[in-house]
Design an enzyme around this catalytic site. Structure first.
Site, PDB file in Angstrom:
ATOM      1  N   CYS A   1       0.876  -1.172   0.000  1.00  0.00           N
ATOM      2  CA  CYS A   1       0.000   0.000   0.000  1.00  0.00           C
ATOM      3  C   CYS A   1       0.912   1.220   0.000  1.00  0.00           C
ATOM      4  CB  CYS A   1      -0.948  -0.025   1.196  1.00  0.00           C
ATOM      5  SG  CYS A   1      -0.114   0.059   2.799  1.00  0.00           S
ATOM      6  N   HIS A   2       0.473   2.301   0.584  1.00  0.00           N
ATOM      7  CA  HIS A   2       1.271   3.530   0.588  1.00  0.00           C
ATOM      8  C   HIS A   2       2.461   3.423   1.547  1.00  0.00           C
ATOM      9  CE1 HIS A   2       2.068   7.783   0.022  1.00  0.00           C
ATOM     10  NE2 HIS A   2       2.041   7.965   1.336  1.00  0.00           N
TER      11      HIS A   2
END
Length: 180
Positions: A64-65
């Protein structure tokens, strides 16, 4: 069972040797803004282990981020199927990019989902406090509501506000701020 993690350099080697499959669990707008070219998008807001590709003996790496949402997904995958060899990309796409690895960028920007949630909660707590002080003390309940939501999210790993914000039009392709 502890979730296994992998750093960006090791993942790069695995991908070069075709030993891993990379899954991006960010929302479509985030993915369109910047992404790892070989990653498959399966957004957290609609994630299901049924949507995972067949690994055929390869390692499954989730990102993800920053690595927090992907860690939650890794835990969910292991709980549903402990036989899957799943890893969380330490530091997410941010760490991947900092290591100088390839990232496709659209040139546009969009706040990551976790920052959208933090911003929304901060605004609501701040407004609840102001309105409670200046208008009516019942508005303090707004701050309490969001505080309780944070406690629930911390205990369960599931954030109701994140689920709602992920479904907003600006986080969906083609309506996103990151449309190419």
């Amino acid at each position: 069972m502890a979730i296994k993690s992998v750093d960006a350099k090791t993942l790069k080697d695995w991908l070069k040797r075709d030993e891993a499959i990379l899954i991006d669990v960010r929302e479509p707008a985030e993915h369109a803004t910047n992404n790892i070219p070989c990653a498959t998008l399966i957004p957290l807001s609609s994630f299901s282990t049924d949507k995972l590709p067949k690994t055929h003996g390869k390692k499954l790496v989730i990102h993800c981020h920053l690595g927090m949402r992907s860690m939650n997904i890794c835990e969910r995958i292991v709980a549903e199927n402990p036989d899957i060899d799943v890893y969380n990309l330490e530091g997410g796409i941010v760490a991947w990019s900092k290591c100088g690895e390839d990232v496709e960028k659209s040139g546009k920007s969009c706040l990551p989902l976790d920052q959208q949630v933090q911003l929304s909660i901060g605004i609501c707590i701040f407004l609840g406090s102001l309105l409670g002080y200046f208008v009516n003390p019942l508005f303090f309940l707004l701050s309490g509501f969001f505080g309780a939501g944070l406690i629930f999210a911390g205990l369960t790993g599931r954030c109701g506000l994140a689920i709602i914000i992920a479904k907003m039009p600006w986080n969906k392709f083609p309506y996103s701020c990151a449309t190419k």
